[in-house]
Design a protein around this motif. Sequence first.
Motif, PDB file in Angstrom:
ATOM      1  N   THR A 310       0.859  -1.183   0.000  1.00  9.57           N
ATOM      2  CA  THR A 310       0.000   0.000   0.000  1.00  9.57           C
ATOM      3  C   THR A 310       0.895   1.231   0.000  1.00  9.57           C
ATOM      4  N   THR A 311       0.684   2.134  -0.937  1.00  5.46           N
ATOM      5  CA  THR A 311       1.527   3.326  -1.054  1.00  5.46           C
ATOM      6  C   THR A 311       1.287   4.257   0.133  1.00  5.46           C
ATOM      7  N   PRO A 312       2.325   4.541   0.926  1.00  6.45           N
ATOM      8  CA  PRO A 312       2.147   5.441   2.074  1.00  6.45           C
ATOM      9  C   PRO A 312       2.028   6.891   1.644  1.00  6.45           C
ATOM     10  N   GLN A 313       1.190   7.636   2.363  1.00 11.98           N
ATOM     11  CA  GLN A 313       0.991   9.055   2.104  1.00 11.98           C
ATOM     12  C   GLN A 313       1.828   9.928   3.042  1.00 11.98           C
ATOM     13  N   GLY A 314       2.219   9.347   4.161  1.00 11.79           N
ATOM     14  CA  GLY A 314       3.027  10.058   5.145  1.00 11.79           C
ATOM     15  C   GLY A 314       3.781   9.063   6.001  1.00 11.79           C
ATOM     16  N   ALA A 315       4.525   9.576   7.003  1.00  8.08           N
ATOM     17  CA  ALA A 315       5.421   8.767   7.829  1.00  8.08           C
ATOM     18  C   ALA A 315       6.446   8.094   6.918  1.00  8.08           C
ATOM     19  N   TYR A 316       7.155   7.065   7.415  1.00  5.88           N
ATOM     20  CA  TYR A 316       8.128   6.414   6.538  1.00  5.88           C
ATOM     21  C   TYR A 316       8.049   4.896   6.625  1.00  5.88           C
ATOM     22  N   TYR A 317       6.806   4.408   6.519  1.00  5.77           N
ATOM     23  CA  TYR A 317       6.552   2.968   6.591  1.00  5.77           C
ATOM     24  C   TYR A 317       5.770   2.498   5.374  1.00  5.77           C
ATOM     25  N   VAL A 318       5.983   1.223   5.034  1.00  2.52           N
ATOM     26  CA  VAL A 318       5.250   0.585   3.940  1.00  2.52           C
ATOM     27  C   VAL A 318       4.727  -0.754   4.438  1.00  2.52           C
ATOM     28  N   MET A 319       3.430  -0.982   4.257  1.00  3.47           N
ATOM     29  CA  MET A 319       2.830  -2.272   4.569  1.00  3.47           C
ATOM     30  C   MET A 319       2.878  -3.142   3.315  1.00  3.47           C
ATOM     31  N   VAL A 320       3.540  -4.308   3.425  1.00  8.38           N
ATOM     32  CA  VAL A 320       3.757  -5.199   2.289  1.00  8.38           C
ATOM     33  C   VAL A 320       2.980  -6.500   2.498  1.00  8.38           C
ATOM     34  N   ASP A 321       2.351  -6.964   1.442  1.00  4.78           N
ATOM     35  CA  ASP A 321       1.526  -8.176   1.474  1.00  4.78           C
ATOM     36  C   ASP A 321       2.410  -9.404   1.248  1.00  4.78           C
ATOM     37  N   ILE A 322       2.407 -10.342   2.212  1.00  7.27           N
ATOM     38  CA  ILE A 322       3.225 -11.556   2.088  1.00  7.27           C
ATOM     39  C   ILE A 322       2.364 -12.802   1.900  1.00  7.27           C
ATOM     40  N   SER A 323       1.101 -12.620   1.519  1.00  3.57           N
ATOM     41  CA  SER A 323       0.189 -13.767   1.441  1.00  3.57           C
ATOM     42  C   SER A 323       0.640 -14.801   0.417  1.00  3.57           C
ATOM     43  N   GLU A 324       1.427 -14.405  -0.598  1.00  2.00           N
ATOM     44  CA  GLU A 324       1.897 -15.390  -1.573  1.00  2.00           C
ATOM     45  C   GLU A 324       2.967 -16.308  -0.987  1.00  2.00           C
ATOM     46  N   PHE A 325       3.580 -15.890   0.131  1.00  2.00           N
ATOM     47  CA  PHE A 325       4.673 -16.668   0.713  1.00  2.00           C
ATOM     48  C   PHE A 325       4.213 -17.574   1.855  1.00  2.00           C
ATOM     49  N   THR A 326       3.185 -17.160   2.576  1.00  2.00           N
ATOM     50  CA  THR A 326       2.753 -17.940   3.735  1.00  2.00           C
ATOM     51  C   THR A 326       1.324 -17.584   4.109  1.00  2.00           C
ATOM     52  N   ASN A 327       0.584 -18.554   4.590  1.00  2.00           N
ATOM     53  CA  ASN A 327      -0.720 -18.296   5.196  1.00  2.00           C
ATOM     54  C   ASN A 327      -0.665 -18.633   6.683  1.00  2.00           C
ATOM     55  N   GLY A 328       0.571 -18.706   7.187  1.00  2.00           N
ATOM     56  CA  GLY A 328       0.785 -19.026   8.598  1.00  2.00           C
ATOM     57  C   GLY A 328       1.246 -17.833   9.388  1.00  2.00           C
ATOM     58  N   SER A 329       2.298 -18.001  10.160  1.00  4.32           N
ATOM     59  CA  SER A 329       2.746 -16.995  11.110  1.00  4.32           C
ATOM     60  C   SER A 329       3.603 -15.929  10.435  1.00  4.32           C
ATOM     61  N   ASP A 330       3.160 -14.679  10.499  1.00  4.85           N
ATOM     62  CA  ASP A 330       3.980 -13.580   9.983  1.00  4.85           C
ATOM     63  C   ASP A 330       5.188 -13.337  10.883  1.00  4.85           C
ATOM     64  N   VAL A 331       5.082 -13.708  12.160  1.00  2.78           N
ATOM     65  CA  VAL A 331       6.215 -13.582  13.077  1.00  2.78           C
ATOM     66  C   VAL A 331       7.340 -14.515  12.636  1.00  2.78           C
ATOM     67  N   GLU A 332       6.995 -15.769  12.366  1.00  2.00           N
ATOM     68  CA  GLU A 332       7.996 -16.726  11.900  1.00  2.00           C
ATOM     69  C   GLU A 332       8.572 -16.302  10.551  1.00  2.00           C
ATOM     70  N   PHE A 333       7.728 -15.745   9.691  1.00  2.00           N
ATOM     71  CA  PHE A 333       8.203 -15.294   8.385  1.00  2.00           C
ATOM     72  C   PHE A 333       9.230 -14.176   8.542  1.00  2.00           C
ATOM     73  N   CYS A 334       8.962 -13.206   9.427  1.00  2.00           N
ATOM     74  CA  CYS A 334       9.890 -12.093   9.612  1.00  2.00           C
ATOM     75  C   CYS A 334      11.217 -12.569  10.215  1.00  2.00           C
ATOM     76  N   GLU A 335      11.137 -13.523  11.122  1.00  5.35           N
ATOM     77  CA  GLU A 335      12.372 -14.077  11.683  1.00  5.35           C
ATOM     78  C   GLU A 335      13.165 -14.817  10.605  1.00  5.35           C
ATOM     79  N   TRP A 336      12.462 -15.594   9.781  1.00  6.10           N
ATOM     80  CA  TRP A 336      13.117 -16.302   8.668  1.00  6.10           C
ATOM     81  C   TRP A 336      13.735 -15.306   7.690  1.00  6.10           C
ATOM     82  N   MET A 337      13.012 -14.249   7.363  1.00  4.33           N
ATOM     83  CA  MET A 337      13.502 -13.270   6.390  1.00  4.33           C
ATOM     84  C   MET A 337      14.751 -12.556   6.903  1.00  4.33           C
ATOM     85  N   ALA A 338      14.787 -12.233   8.187  1.00  5.97           N
ATOM     86  CA  ALA A 338      15.977 -11.602   8.761  1.00  5.97           C
ATOM     87  C   ALA A 338      17.170 -12.548   8.681  1.00  5.97           C
ATOM     88  N   ARG A 339      16.927 -13.809   8.940  1.00 12.26           N
ATOM     89  CA  ARG A 339      18.011 -14.803   8.962  1.00 12.26           C
ATOM     90  C   ARG A 339      18.464 -15.196   7.558  1.00 12.26           C
TER      91      ARG A 339
END
Length: 390
Positions: A310-339
């Motif tokens: 979703t294109t942000p209009q202000g602040a400096y954050y972007v919400m990104v859709d990860i539904s194509e990668f997982t329908n499970g835990s976004d917490v586990e996905f973020c930990e995996w992505m960092a690693r």
Amino acid sequence: MPSVSNRLNSFTESVIRRMTRIANTYGAINLSQGFPDFDPPAELIEALKRAADKGPHQYEITWGSQKFREALAKKQSKFMGISIDPDKEIVVTCGSTEAMMVAMMSACNPGDKVIVFSPFYENYVADTILCGAEPIYVPLHPPTFEFDREELIKAFEKRPKALILCNPSNPTGKVFTMEELQFIANLAQEYDTFVITDEVYEHIVMHPYKHIYFASLPGMFERTISCSSLSKTYSITGWRLGYVIAPSYIIENARKVHDFLTVGAAAPLQEAALAGLNMPDRYYEDLKTLYTEKRDIFLKGLDEAGLKYTTPQGAYYVMVDISEFTNGSDVEFCEWMAREVGVAAVPGSSFFRENINHLIRFHFAKKEETLIEALNRLKYLREKARKGIF
């Protein structure tokens, strides 16, 4: 042994700060916790050197040094379009984090209800619970993150003591329109409700959007508790300088809360920060341009990586859709992505009351070379996800 407070049982540690620790563990580029990797303006650094040499080094007036409050009142009066009394309508706090807690404890009694838009910055619910109040959640519906008028009316019908408004919004980057703000204002007047605003991104609004201060709306200053900080505007998140602006009858209570929470913000940092508060108007225009350019660089890279957002209009954050990668835990996905990918984000579920696990939050307050390197790594996200657990 005696039991500890049970009011802490309903929330966890900060997920955002935890993701920073995970980023550090794996050497990932930290696009989770929102702080820059570039220096503040040179004027502030030089002012800090002078303050380190000449002081002040002892306690300042509890609610903020006279010079700081006067400079802040002058700046905010101009941008907010209202006259602010530096002696009666300002409390200087240890960051906007304390400012929000001061606002909540000044406005609410145990048992009161507080409207919180969802998604929300994680501190809001913790603040509500810590002061003994009860959150009422009103969804901001993806992907545009607009609120439903009838849902908000039903929330006000529960007679809340306050509503928390983050504008521009963290985590969505939404900038509320005049029509939306006026709708909230009308309900706040009808139901005699405080509005507590978090406006730390007040000067980070992308062209052509415009930030409207809630307190500037007709009749709203009297019931608005405006919270903000210098952290994001001047790239000094570690200085922890925030403030509350409100009518004097609220500030009288806010001073008491602040006094017993932290006594006062750091005296030498208040002195040094005058260099920021006295910046010319051009600085704020350049800041908008800077972050508009950073956003565009980052979004272009997300497009090239084939990621939905979703294109942000202000602040400096972007919400990104990860539904194509997982329908499970976004917490586990973020930990995996960092690693495995080397880029750290915040799982979106930490911002939502609803059961939403398909969104993650990146921030782009980084040097251009940092953003480019992060984007280069994200180009391999899909390939690594196919080979890994996702």
